[in-house]
Design an enzyme around this catalytic site. Structure first.
Site, PDB file in Angstrom:
ATOM      1  N   HIS A   1       0.800  -1.233   0.000  1.00 19.01           N
ATOM      2  CA  HIS A   1       0.000   0.000   0.000  1.00 19.01           C
ATOM      3  C   HIS A   1       0.828   1.276   0.000  1.00 19.01           C
ATOM      4  O   HIS A   1       0.296   2.347  -0.197  1.00 19.01           O
ATOM      5  CB  HIS A   1      -0.958   0.025   1.196  1.00 19.01           C
ATOM      6  CG  HIS A   1      -0.280   0.374   2.489  1.00 19.01           C
ATOM      7  ND1 HIS A   1       0.580  -0.478   3.122  1.00 19.01           N
ATOM      8  CD2 HIS A   1      -0.310   1.505   3.243  1.00 19.01           C
ATOM      9  CE1 HIS A   1       1.042   0.084   4.225  1.00 19.01           C
ATOM     10  NE2 HIS A   1       0.527   1.293   4.313  1.00 19.01           N
TER      11      HIS A   1
HETATM   12  N1  UDP Z   1      -4.539  -5.661   7.950  1.00 20.38           N
HETATM   13  C1  UDP Z   1      -5.820  -6.162   8.053  1.00 20.38           C
HETATM   14  N2  UDP Z   1      -6.462  -6.562   6.905  1.00 20.38           N
HETATM   15  C2  UDP Z   1      -5.883  -6.494   5.677  1.00 20.38           C
HETATM   16  C3  UDP Z   1      -4.560  -5.991   5.581  1.00 20.38           C
HETATM   17  C4  UDP Z   1      -3.918  -5.566   6.737  1.00 20.38           C
HETATM   18  O1  UDP Z   1      -6.372  -6.255   9.148  1.00 20.38           O
HETATM   19  O2  UDP Z   1      -6.523  -6.868   4.683  1.00 20.38           O
HETATM   20  C5  UDP Z   1      -3.858  -5.219   9.177  1.00 20.38           C
HETATM   21  C6  UDP Z   1      -2.491  -5.803   9.366  1.00 20.38           C
HETATM   22  O3  UDP Z   1      -2.565  -7.051   9.994  1.00 20.38           O
HETATM   23  C7  UDP Z   1      -1.792  -4.748  10.211  1.00 20.38           C
HETATM   24  C8  UDP Z   1      -2.428  -3.473   9.746  1.00 20.38           C
HETATM   25  O4  UDP Z   1      -3.628  -3.829   9.066  1.00 20.38           O
HETATM   26  O5  UDP Z   1      -2.081  -4.890  11.576  1.00 20.38           O
HETATM   27  C9  UDP Z   1      -1.480  -2.812   8.806  1.00 20.38           C
HETATM   28  O6  UDP Z   1      -2.060  -1.735   8.228  1.00 20.38           O
HETATM   29  P1  UDP Z   1      -1.413  -0.998   6.994  1.00 20.38           P
HETATM   30  O7  UDP Z   1      -0.608  -1.961   6.211  1.00 20.38           O
HETATM   31  O8  UDP Z   1      -2.532  -0.288   6.325  1.00 20.38           O
HETATM   32  O9  UDP Z   1      -0.489   0.111   7.671  1.00 20.38           O
HETATM   33  P2  UDP Z   1       0.977   0.129   8.290  1.00 20.38           P
HETATM   34  O10 UDP Z   1       1.184  -1.042   9.181  1.00 20.38           O
HETATM   35  O11 UDP Z   1       1.957   0.160   7.164  1.00 20.38           O
HETATM   36  O12 UDP Z   1       1.023   1.407   9.069  1.00 20.38           O
END
Ligand code: UDP
Length: 347
Positions: free
Chosen positions: A207
């Site tokens: 993402h």
């Molecule tokens: N996540 C989720 N469903 C999905 C994809 C990711 O629940 O389909 C969760 C994942 O397990 C993690 C969080 O969303 O806890 C990560 O979010 P994201 O990748 O949007 O942001 P980042 O961690 O990079 O800040």
């Protein structure tokens, strides 16, 4: 006298982190919480599902602000948050991570002289081209209470001259993972739904702007995943931004098992059952470790340096996995309670 905490969230990872702290606040005498949801993420599968699954109370204020450039989005949030803070008069504003919602909330609070507690303070990629890096550096410099998940984060803050109010409390994502594992064991049927066997598939997420905002980068990351998919099926719960950009840029996802974003409980089950994780997400790199699944990070650097040094993570363009060791600094699953106690004892 009860202390009033104003929590500001807006994006998926913030709902997950805030759920743990909100639960701890509810169990701590002398604290009350009001929540502002900026609306940065708004789809049912990027927002509502986390509120229902993770027992997060309905936000008191919903701003419905999303889309547009970074400056416009942050500016609209700033203008909308300010009058709410003036009316609510909280003792603390609590912000999470590194999104535009984090920065807008921090700026609004700082201008009103309301102290800010930053959960996930001190993380650095040292790459100022990342919008997240700008948001987290500025937020740290505005905050009074720095709630650090790792020793590296504490050291990063010290390197920028921030030493007061710095606490290494562990990682609230570990608290969240323990909660999800507990729920997932009883409720998630995702492996059966996808007809995959434990350890016989990989799970991937993409993402970040650096991987999705131009066709060349998106093609490169998808090509890497397709190569992995020759060995094991790769399940890709697709972020809406990545889906839109792939469609617009004509990048084919054929060969990958693309599904929509899933709820946190299903995601925990998917990671837990996977043979490998491939991701540009910060949260997922650690969740892979929490479930003891090797992770390949689809970026040129990571803020979670201990996952690399302890052999659970590697960069896709970097050296192979180091020797595996346990990581102790993410804590014992009670980081959120430490935050609640620190807030309670702060005044
Ligand atoms: N996540 C989720 N469903 C999905 C994809 C990711 O629940 O389909 C969760 C994942 O397990 C993690 C969080 O969303 O806890 C990560 O979010 P994201 O990748 O949007 O942001 P980042 O961690 O990079 O800040």
């Amino acid at each position: 006298m009860s202390l009033k905490i104003c929590t500001i969230v807006g994006a998926r990872p913030q709902f997950i982190k805030a759920a743990t702290v909100s639960r701890a606040i509810r169990k701590t005498d002398g604290l009350s919480e009001v929540m502002i949801h900026t609306g940065q993420h708004f789809d049912a599968d990027m927002s509502d599902v986390f509120f229902s699954e993770l027992d997060i109370p309905t936000p008191h204020h919903r701003l419905e602000i999303h889309g547009g450039g970074h400056g416009a989005m942050t500016g609209r949030m700033l203008a909308a948050i300010e009058p709410i803070l003036i009316a609510e008069k909280p003792d603390w504003v609590v912000v999470y991570g590194d999104t535009n919602s984090t920065l807008a909330g921090s700026l609004a609070a700082a201008k009103l002289h309301i102290p800010i507690a930053h959960v996930e303070a001190g993380l650095r990629s040292f790459n100022r081209r990342m919008p997240e890096e700008v948001n987290r550096v500025l937020t740290d410099h505005l905050s009074a209470l720095h709630l650090c998940p790792t020793q590296a984060a504490v050291d990063n803050l010290a390197g920028e001259g921030i030493r007061g109010g710095v606490h290494h409390i562990g990682d609230v994502m570990y608290d969240a993972t323990l909660f999800a594992i507990d729920r997932a064991s009883g409720t998630s049927g995702i492996l059966a739904e996808l007809a995959v066997n434990p350890k016989a598939y990989g799970v991937a997420t993409i993402h970040r702007a650096e991987n999705t905002d131009d066709a060349k980068s998106l093609r490169a990351v998808i090509a890497f995943l397709k190569k992995q998919a020759k060995a094991i099926p790769i399940i890709l719960p697709l972020h809406p931004r990545t889906r839109q950009n792939a469609e617009r840029m004509g990048v084919s996802l054929e060969g990958l098992r693309v599904i929509g974003p899933v709820g946190y409980v299903d995601m925990a089950r998917l990671i837990n059952g996977a043979g490998a994780v491939f991701t540009d997400s910060g949260g997922l790199q650690k969740e892979a470790y929490f479930h003891r699944v090797p992770c390949t990070t689809l970026r040129g650097e990571t803020e979670w340096v201990e996952t690399i040094s302890h052999g659970w993570n590697r960069l896709w363009n970097g050296p192979d996995f180091a020797e595996r060791r346990q990581i102790t600094e993410y804590g014992d699953g009670r980081a959120a309670f430490r935050i609640a106690e620190l807030l309670k004892n702060s005044r």
